[in-house]
Scaffold this motif. Structure first.
Motif: not given
Lengths: 320, 320, 320
Positions: A57, A61, A199, A202, C168
């Motif tokens: 992750r 990102i 991501y 989120s 995820c």
């Protein structure tokens, strides 16, 4: 041994050194560790215990942020860009992105190979190829994102400048992440695209599956709660608001009873469609014709022709 | 040259050094960089390429966190505050906040000047003035936030202490960020207020435009999906739940067809109004009279008098 | 003194040294600091000014991430785990988690004692007991989480591997945080469990109160806007979608007019229930019988028997 709240209390007289290896709670940890290790390889545990590196992750990102610096030069991490150093800066950023992307794509491909017990053929070369193909697309992605920014300015009276949109609109962040991830999805890069869009989900509350097809000048306002499914087709100049779901109506199963993971399950929105807040449109055969407007809180599971206005006949209110 | 998945494969015999400057994918990067640089100044690209510093998301977040330390002393980053060191700590924090805020406000003002090709008159002095005016408001903001915390305790049976609200309620985080940003908005600070509220939106799912006017004792429970538009007026003792939109009904355009970015487009909620989850209230002329209760999932585009109860006549369910 | 935008302008002639201690804005800061310090102990301010350490959001997040490394070995922070070093790694992680958890639980308990002016009896010992009891539960939590991962794979055609879910899916992150927090809640650890679930709420948009009771094989898809209240009971094999609220219908008050913070206020979902997006189910007496399916956008405040299908009779649409 004393008891407090139903839990055993270590008798300080018996064991006054918590770091003791022969008494107290700490001394009982090895037994628990043994159980946790032993159960690692049962079906009760998902583990990833082997030496092959896998995408993370954090790395995903980082890749999104590196793309962002190239797609919107000067806005984000490097504020000291001017016309003198632009070329040097861009050269450094593009080559660093290529290198890192090639590594992460290779990890993602190799990870899939190992999971499926396949021999990893050309994983490394494929990583470089796909990374290069992605880099070649950056110009087009930037061009498309510029249409998205302009659509946001056109669509929202509360915004006072393009910069405000680029700096702080969650819709732009989600669409940018989607456009990056979608290109990697087209290049058949495993797992990494979904980590990128999740991501963005989120950070923004906007959940766009990297598999969706979305045209230019796309605007999402506010955005929290938006869901855009894997097999959606969305045309150009489409505008949607917070809480809109473009989802599946039901799941097909194949003859063995397994979920059909390939058919078109999500709707099509043709060019210039607007969908207001809280509306749900479902089904792979549902087509919203061009220039249609779908009002707020609508629940729609069938197609409407081009130029339609679909409004909720608002349920009766009881006003006392 | 071999092909895998439709992408060219570098022939290792031809070019076995990926770092070579004459062959392989890396060798082709400069051409792509040239295109990306060349298109930077076209209308297909939004760039911010000049030497003037501009406000950043990181700095805006830092300012919100510094305010938080002053508004709720001892709760967040500095746990070692006691009655002995309180004054020293507070003095350091207030003067550091003033200094940093003055710099960021100056950047924001100068950024606007340059974007609009205006000469920057007194930008630096204006930054200090507005920062100082903000610092003068901290006492009142703290007082108002204390009413918000008490309203949360009064409104939610699931909470067990004030500390729990301050530590972990997203509503308090969003309202605090709004109250800080709103004061800067009143002081006509550009861009920074919106970056602050969009940061809170990202963290909480609660989207409050810094331009909204909101009274004291405001409580938002759960909060994900809440949208409060720029020209809302909200009285005292108002309580709203997750998924409530206070939005615009339609956008006016001026004679040239441009969006009217100034008129009141969002509703008014008078004192002691409660709005339950998932309800949408739209329109600049819509007024919800004092002490009214609007139930969940309601769609409301007209005013109701004080003391109303507005309930959905629930759509018929089909229960099989 | 000049005025710009209604704010006073420091006359540079009068005071050309901003760092001067006798003139300019900075010179006026001490007066403001005095007011802010003075009001700290009034009812207009929530402060936490004393020397006792208290649990922090950062520490709570760290604990969740440490649990995650043990619950899904090899997936997250430590990629270099293999069968050789697994036992050593797990031993280190479990003992470090125990130590840190014991400290944070002790802080949380002591914090409550001090707030309620109670003498702190055995706070330190209780911290160790509860931390140990939590560590003993890790194996069961891992087992239950494995059923949740499998339920996600079974429930979502858009997923291509278990790894994608673990890496995820916001639903898994929220459910994992809930299962950790719920065990601490059962052990009567104050404040820490709620900080954990509100952290997950912030990251995922899914708000699960640590007090809820939730069976195995629980799947939340997309998830933004989901609210699961403190006294919900959820059986095994339950599946819910984005925007579902399982909430309270109304709040009871005791004879003194205080909120009743203990009675069951939230619904019960029996085994194998599915609830589609945007549906609201309210009330402590509401029971959704086993194997029922509740469609999207439904508003339900009464019980339905096992095997029910509850669908919205969709409000009439106006299609022009």
């Amino acid at each position: 041994m004393d008891i407090i709240n139903g839990l055993p209390l270590i008798n300080k007289g018996e064991c006054d050194d918590e770091r003791s290896t022969t008494c107290g709670f700490r001394a009982q940890l090895p037994g628990i560790v043994d159980d946790l290790v032993g159960s690692c390889f049962s079906s009760d545990c998902f583990e990833h215990i082997n030496a092959d590196p896998l995408p993370s992750r954090e790395k995903a990102i980082d890749l999104v942020e590196r793309c962002q610096d190239i797609l919107f030069p000067g806005y984000f991490r490097h504020h000291d860009i001017d016309k003198i150093n632009l070329e040097y800066r861009m050269g450094l950023e593009v080559s660093a992105l290529y290198d890192r992307l090639a590594v992460e794509i290779t990890y993602a491909i190799r990870h899939e190979c190992i999971r499926h017990n396949q021999t990893c053929q050309h994983c490394d070369q494929q990583g470089k190829q796909k990374a290069f193909a992605f880099i070649q697309s950056l110009g087009n992605i930037r061009k498309t994102l510029a249409t998205d920014v302009k659509a946001a300015y056109e669509g929202d009276p509360a915004v006072s400048s393009y910069d405000e949109i680029i700096f702080c609109y969650p819709g732009i962040m989600a669409i940018m992440s989607y456009r990056i991830a979608h290109r990697l999805y087209e290049l058949e890069v495993p797992i990494l695209p979904r980590i990128m869009t999740e991501y963005a989900h989120s950070v923004t509350g906007i959940d766009i599956h990297p598999g969706a097809e979305i045209g230019n000048s796309f605007f999402i306002d506010h955005g929290t709660g938006v869901v855009i499914g894997q097999t959606c087709h969305i045309g150009n100049q489409v505008k949607i608001y917070q809480g809109v779901t473009l989802g599946a109506l039901s799941f097909k199963r194949d003859d063995s009873g397994n979920l059909d993971r390939k058919s078109k399950r999500h709707p099509t929105l043709e060019d210039n469609v607007t969908v207001y807040a809280g509306t749900t449109i479902l089904g792979g055969d549902t087509v919203i014709g061009a220039h249609s407007v779908v009002g707020g809180n609508v629940w729609l599971t069938k197609s409407v022709p081009a130029g339609s206005k679909v409004l909720l006949n608002p349920p009766e209110l009881i006003i006392k």
